[in-house]
Write an enzyme that holds these catalytic residues in place. Structure first.
Site, PDB file in Angstrom:
ATOM      1  N   GLY A 234       0.797  -1.214   0.000  1.00  0.00           N
ATOM      2  CA  GLY A 234       0.000   0.000   0.000  1.00  0.00           C
ATOM      3  C   GLY A 234       0.833   1.268   0.000  1.00  0.00           C
ATOM      4  O   GLY A 234       1.807   1.389  -0.760  1.00  0.00           O
ATOM      5  N   CYS A 235       0.457   2.201   0.852  1.00  0.00           N
ATOM      6  CA  CYS A 235       1.132   3.502   0.898  1.00  0.00           C
ATOM      7  C   CYS A 235       2.560   3.387   1.400  1.00  0.00           C
ATOM      8  O   CYS A 235       3.363   4.293   1.189  1.00  0.00           O
ATOM      9  CB  CYS A 235       0.353   4.464   1.791  1.00  0.00           C
ATOM     10  N   ALA A 236       2.903   2.296   2.113  1.00  0.00           N
ATOM     11  CA  ALA A 236       4.275   2.124   2.599  1.00  0.00           C
ATOM     12  C   ALA A 236       5.216   1.706   1.476  1.00  0.00           C
ATOM     13  O   ALA A 236       6.438   1.714   1.649  1.00  0.00           O
ATOM     14  CB  ALA A 236       4.319   1.082   3.715  1.00  0.00           C
TER      15      ALA A 236
END
Lengths: 385, 385
Positions: free
Chosen positions: B137-139
């Protein structure tokens, strides 16, 4: 130098035999114009038994992608930890010793991935790196070994846990009726594999070099249709002939390392189907027995995707390993078409618990040597040679 | 030492403003008992404009996961190459110089992944390693930097191409009506980013150390529901407060490196929402202007998932960079809850083409400082403070 230790493997309790597969195909596709061809192709895979996470009745039902993925998550959480524990024990490590988890699986999708759940559940450190890979298919076993090797090169002494969790039966699509799909329905099986790569010490394959090779313009030979109904495996008829294109890459990487690819002491390769193994024999001038471990995996478990190379390597360990210093290769093949290859040497005795024994003899009559030709998107009524 | 060069960014041509988002929410959710709360939460994100791969009418329609994923593939193939070309030019490299492609994207799924298509289409070598990551995801922006850094440590002199392709609008789910989903509908935007990490030479952030941190037992705080209708983003109300749990990890990694996390010269962090940036100021004793690049990304483009850190870094370059030797950090935050953190120093002059200028001044009145509190699976009618 990083050493790939003895893998741990688990296969589910539900078993389907070749005869049962053929009987099912005859029932389900009674009116299919290529039924005879499909049956011959399935027989020719040499797959005798496969293991499934659900009974065959549930496997054949398609309850929708939502439920399928719930089953994936439930079964992964149920089956992976025990395999990981055994892999850690084989590597004589604990969860706290692991610096990176590479989790490969193309048969379900979770975010966060299983890496987060494993860290939380099994006592891995909070600073464990996570590399979840879902899009390399059957090549992901080789890719996991290679990325683990890269990591151990970057951080000498680091330890990596690899997990390959493949529930191929959850990608069964009852409405896919092309011959390639019918063949796939009789080819793929379910399994979980885990293995540790130790940065220091350990017994097994000390990896010395790794490499990747993409065969140009073959993206659509092995692919997923990603649909409302989940992942649809799409197999091109040219795939069984892939080794003609990949054998030079195996030879080339070995050559870069100063090795003759035809003169190694062990070969652990992805057994996508029998022709892949037969062709590797031909193109690399090797005896059929060279691939007996991969062949045994195919025969007893089917194509278990990214887990094949670990299952085959576990058989080499169970067979007592090879003498110290013996050189060999590990190779995964999958979508791209991509080969992920590593070269290494055997170090140390087999891990404790290995049972030195001869593998069941595999003769040419024991396995099908006929080359299946998988048609690509063939129109109904086409005759396939 | 590996240097992260100037990123290239592209945002799609379709734009939606905050006012349009609020008007839409009022129309679509006229009878929703928490409409007022949802509108306040959206206003408080500070997101002024977002870019979408399709006009808003098509974005709001859900034609099914099959079509959604077809749109993903089409738009990725249409938009990624130009961004990659610019990133290569910024890094003064050609496709033939690249040894590894890390492709991160959580908003569509392809097998083989875009890495194979890019290699075939853009002249990358057949032996380019492929690391496609869909489940961070955003990581994943931070993870991509970190895995690139690992690779350059393993193979000194190697070059890595990172691509972050996020079409968050393709995960819009009209039937998800909890306040977390309504907030997400006003928060996320679409963008493509690419950047080169050079093993030798280059101007930008020379990465010296990287680390990952998983906050224990927060797997369900940010997650996907994987359903027949595709990926359903699920946001827990505790997520905006995550920095209290992650700031110690940032401080700890800097400390291991002998640095005071509160005394660095640049901070490029994932802007998941305004409270993440506000809390980082608080927990790390930093001025709000410290995060002006991440804040500008959030304001002008919304939360563009894994692409945020590259967009913010591109703004630092466009601003003229920082003096040689200035230390800083890059951090992605996402599901797990996972932080992927790297520490490095600025090397060299900004890449040619950078336009030294001051960023638009961002005052506290320019951005919303109210902390949104996202309810978790709250029952209809619940009052949220």
């Amino acid at each position: 130098m990083a050493t790939l230790c003895r893998p741990a493997i688990a296969v589910p309790e539900h078993v389907i035999t070749l005869d049962e597969t053929l009987a099912l195909a005859r029932t389900l596709h009674a009116g299919h114009p290529q039924l005879g061809l499909a049956l011959r192709l399935i027989e020719n895979t040499g797959v005798r038994t496969r293991h499934l996470v659900q009974p065959i009745e549930r496997t054949l039902a398609h309850p929708g992608f939502t439920v399928r993925n719930e089953v994936y998550e439930r079964e992964a959480k149920r089956r992976v930890p025990e395999v990981v524990e055994r892999a850690l024990a084989h590597g004589e490590l604990t969860a706290r010793d692991i610096d990176l988890i590479v989790y490969v699986s193309c048969t379900g999708f979770m975010m966060p991935s299983m890496t987060a759940w494993l860290i939380n559940t099994m006592g891995f450190r909070s600073d464990t790196r996570q590399v979840p890979i879902a899009q390399l298919g059957c090549a992901a076993g080789g890719a996991a070994v290679n990325r683990a090797h890269d990591f151990c090169r970057a951080y000498p002494g680091a330890n990596v846990l690899i997990v390959a969790c493949e529930f191929c039966s959850l990608c069964y699509q009852p409405t896919d009726l092309d011959v390639g799909s019918l063949l796939s329905n009789g080819l793929f099986g379910d399994a979980v594999a885990a293995v540790v790569m130790r940065g220091n010490g350990g017994h097994g394959v000390q990896v010395e070099r790794n490499g990747s090779h993409l065969v140009p313009h073959t993206e659509d030979w092995i692919s997923y249709g990603v649909k409302d109904t989940g992942f649809h495996f799409q197999l091109d008829r040219r795939v069984p002939g892939t080794m003609e294109l990949l054998a030079p890459a195996l030879r080339g990487l070995a050559g870069e390392h100063g090795w003759d690819v035809s003169g190694l002491g062990f070969y652990i390769v992805h057994a996508g189907g029998p022709r892949i193994l037969d062709d590797l024999c031909r193109f690399l001038n090797l005896e059929p027995a060279t691939f007996r471990y991969s062949r045994a995996t195919l025969t007893e478990r089917g194509n278990i995707a990214s887990a094949v190379v670990f299952d085959a390597l576990a058989r080499l360990f169970a067979d007592g390993g090879v003498p110290e210093g013996t050189t060999g290769l590990i190779a995964g093949f999958g979508p791209g078409i991509t080969a992920e290859i590593s070269l290494g040497s055997w170090v140390g005795a087999p891990a404790e618990g290995a049972r030195p024994r001869r593998p069941r003899a595999i003769s040419t009559s024991d396995i099908a040597l006929v080359h299946p030709t998988v048609p690509r998107r063939f129109p109904t009524g086409t005759t396939i040679s």
